[in-house]
Design a protein around this motif. Structure first.
Motif, PDB file in Angstrom:
ATOM      1  N   THR A   1       0.824  -1.206   0.000  1.00  0.00           N
ATOM      2  CA  THR A   1       0.000   0.000   0.000  1.00  0.00           C
ATOM      3  C   THR A   1       0.861   1.259   0.000  1.00  0.00           C
ATOM      4  O   THR A   1       0.646   2.187  -0.791  1.00  0.00           O
ATOM      5  N   LEU A   2       1.868   1.286   0.856  1.00  0.00           N
ATOM      6  CA  LEU A   2       2.748   2.451   0.914  1.00  0.00           C
ATOM      7  C   LEU A   2       3.568   2.592  -0.369  1.00  0.00           C
ATOM      8  O   LEU A   2       3.809   3.705  -0.853  1.00  0.00           O
ATOM      9  N   ALA A   3       3.980   1.464  -0.946  1.00  0.00           N
ATOM     10  CA  ALA A   3       4.699   1.506  -2.223  1.00  0.00           C
ATOM     11  C   ALA A   3       3.798   2.067  -3.318  1.00  0.00           C
ATOM     12  O   ALA A   3       4.244   2.810  -4.197  1.00  0.00           O
TER      13      ALA A   3
ATOM     14  N   SER B   1       9.322   5.433  -1.091  1.00  0.00           N
ATOM     15  CA  SER B   1      10.547   4.654  -1.287  1.00  0.00           C
ATOM     16  C   SER B   1      10.688   3.651  -0.149  1.00  0.00           C
ATOM     17  O   SER B   1       9.991   3.738   0.880  1.00  0.00           O
ATOM     18  N   ASN B   2      11.601   2.698  -0.310  1.00  0.00           N
ATOM     19  CA  ASN B   2      11.846   1.724   0.755  1.00  0.00           C
ATOM     20  C   ASN B   2      12.273   2.413   2.046  1.00  0.00           C
ATOM     21  O   ASN B   2      11.859   2.028   3.141  1.00  0.00           O
ATOM     22  N   ALA B   3      13.112   3.449   1.925  1.00  0.00           N
ATOM     23  CA  ALA B   3      13.584   4.165   3.113  1.00  0.00           C
ATOM     24  C   ALA B   3      12.426   4.861   3.821  1.00  0.00           C
ATOM     25  O   ALA B   3      12.341   4.851   5.060  1.00  0.00           O
TER      26      ALA B   3
ATOM     27  N   GLU C   1      10.995   3.931   7.575  1.00  0.00           N
ATOM     28  CA  GLU C   1      10.885   4.921   8.648  1.00  0.00           C
ATOM     29  C   GLU C   1       9.471   4.944   9.222  1.00  0.00           C
ATOM     30  O   GLU C   1       9.284   5.004  10.449  1.00  0.00           O
ATOM     31  N   ARG C   2       8.485   4.858   8.347  1.00  0.00           N
ATOM     32  CA  ARG C   2       7.096   4.928   8.806  1.00  0.00           C
ATOM     33  C   ARG C   2       6.691   3.695   9.615  1.00  0.00           C
ATOM     34  O   ARG C   2       5.956   3.803  10.598  1.00  0.00           O
ATOM     35  N   LEU C   3       7.173   2.525   9.210  1.00  0.00           N
ATOM     36  CA  LEU C   3       6.780   1.284   9.875  1.00  0.00           C
ATOM     37  C   LEU C   3       7.797   0.815  10.908  1.00  0.00           C
ATOM     38  O   LEU C   3       7.617  -0.252  11.513  1.00  0.00           O
ATOM     39  N   VAL C   4       8.855   1.599  11.084  1.00  0.00           N
ATOM     40  CA  VAL C   4       9.927   1.256  12.024  1.00  0.00           C
ATOM     41  C   VAL C   4      10.507  -0.121  11.680  1.00  0.00           C
ATOM     42  O   VAL C   4      10.553  -1.042  12.498  1.00  0.00           O
TER      43      VAL C   4
ATOM     44  N   THR D   1      14.388  -5.163   5.278  1.00  0.00           N
ATOM     45  CA  THR D   1      13.160  -5.894   5.587  1.00  0.00           C
ATOM     46  C   THR D   1      12.030  -5.444   4.670  1.00  0.00           C
ATOM     47  O   THR D   1      11.250  -6.263   4.168  1.00  0.00           O
ATOM     48  N   VAL D   2      11.952  -4.149   4.422  1.00  0.00           N
ATOM     49  CA  VAL D   2      10.930  -3.623   3.517  1.00  0.00           C
ATOM     50  C   VAL D   2      11.120  -4.203   2.126  1.00  0.00           C
ATOM     51  O   VAL D   2      10.162  -4.641   1.473  1.00  0.00           O
ATOM     52  N   ARG D   3      12.370  -4.228   1.666  1.00  0.00           N
ATOM     53  CA  ARG D   3      12.654  -4.777   0.332  1.00  0.00           C
ATOM     54  C   ARG D   3      12.239  -6.245   0.254  1.00  0.00           C
ATOM     55  O   ARG D   3      11.703  -6.690  -0.763  1.00  0.00           O
ATOM     56  N   SER D   4      12.460  -6.991   1.330  1.00  0.00           N
ATOM     57  CA  SER D   4      12.069  -8.404   1.354  1.00  0.00           C
ATOM     58  C   SER D   4      10.552  -8.553   1.239  1.00  0.00           C
ATOM     59  O   SER D   4      10.056  -9.417   0.505  1.00  0.00           O
ATOM     60  N   HIS D   5       9.809  -7.707   1.947  1.00  0.00           N
ATOM     61  CA  HIS D   5       8.345  -7.742   1.864  1.00  0.00           C
ATOM     62  C   HIS D   5       7.875  -7.398   0.451  1.00  0.00           C
ATOM     63  O   HIS D   5       6.951  -8.024  -0.078  1.00  0.00           O
ATOM     64  N   ILE D   6       8.518  -6.386  -0.141  1.00  0.00           N
ATOM     65  CA  ILE D   6       8.173  -5.991  -1.515  1.00  0.00           C
ATOM     66  C   ILE D   6       8.425  -7.148  -2.477  1.00  0.00           C
ATOM     67  O   ILE D   6       7.594  -7.461  -3.340  1.00  0.00           O
ATOM     68  N   GLN D   7       9.574  -7.797  -2.343  1.00  0.00           N
ATOM     69  CA  GLN D   7       9.925  -8.906  -3.230  1.00  0.00           C
ATOM     70  C   GLN D   7       8.939 -10.064  -3.090  1.00  0.00           C
ATOM     71  O   GLN D   7       8.533 -10.667  -4.089  1.00  0.00           O
TER      72      GLN D   7
END
Length: 225
Positions: free
Chosen positions: A168-170, A175-177, A181-184, A189-195
């Motif tokens: 949703t945020l993507a 951006s991943n950064a 920051e928003r989800l702490v 880890t964000v990149r892994s979720h995106i992948q």
């Protein structure tokens, strides 16, 4: 590793200018040039470039149809499309994104921006600013895909709560950064979720993840912020 680029534009002068610019840096090289959409499809199959810089308006086969033809071939799944446009017709840009393009640029782009954009899409990231995403979504991307370029997957239901949150945020153009920051979370880890979300939704790259998020109803246009 050198990023291999194919230039597809019916203007020979523009292709020559872009070739000089791209070949002037060590990490990029032009492997072929196409003067129309069909030639772009054929040369992409022959050379397997990392990135195709694709003009929207070309003879024989336009950039949207050429993008769809390239992205429909499993053997070309590692090739990313960067669309060039004058922004005269947002609908064509939306169609190109649905067809599989990773992002878009105006033809008046600055030299350093073009080089940076090629590197961005080669890495599998979307070239979609939050403002551009909102404009396209509001007018075109949130409606069902009547052209059949991008099927809406039932796999959206298989996303975990965190994958939905990150997707949703993507889709808002973050951006991943910024997401981290928003989800702490860490950017890794964000990149892994995106992948994982891309894999579940059979998205070629981040741009396709954004399109699927809106077309499937996972994200509503009026909620973008």
């Amino acid at each position: 590793m050198t990023i291999r680029v194919l230039l597809a534009d019916d203007q020979a002068l523009l292709r020559a200018t872009f070739r000089i610019l791209i070949d002037s840096v060590e990490d990029l090289t032009v492997v072929a040039e196409a003067a129309d959409g069909q030639e772009a499809v054929d040369l992409t199959a022959e050379h397997r470039p990392d990135v195709v810089v694709m003009d929207i308006r070309m003879p024989n086969l336009d950039g949207v149809a050429a993008t769809a033809a390239i992205c429909s071939r499993p053997e070309l799944s590692d090739t990313h499309i960067l669309v060039l446009t004058t922004f005269e017709n947002d609908e064509n840009v939306a169609k190109a994104l649905r067809a599989g393009a990773s992002g878009f640029l105006g033809k008046g782009v600055r030299p350093e921006e073009l080089l940076s954009s090629i590197r961005t899409v080669a890495a599998g990231d979307a070239l979609l600013s939050p403002a551009a995403t909102r404009a396209l979504v509001t007018r075109f991307l949130a409606s069902p895909d009547t052209d059949g370029f991008l099927a809406l997957p039932d796999a959206v239901k298989a996303l975990t709560d965190r994958e939905r949150e990150v997707t949703t945020l993507a889709a808002y153009g973050r951006s991943n950064a910024e997401i981290a920051e928003r989800l702490v979370l860490s950017p890794l880890t964000v990149r892994s979720h995106i992948q994982r979300a891309m894999t579940k939704l059979n998205a070629r790259d981040r741009a396709q993840l954004v399109v699927i998020a809106y077309q499937s109803g996972l994200v509503k246009p009026h909620t973008a912020s």
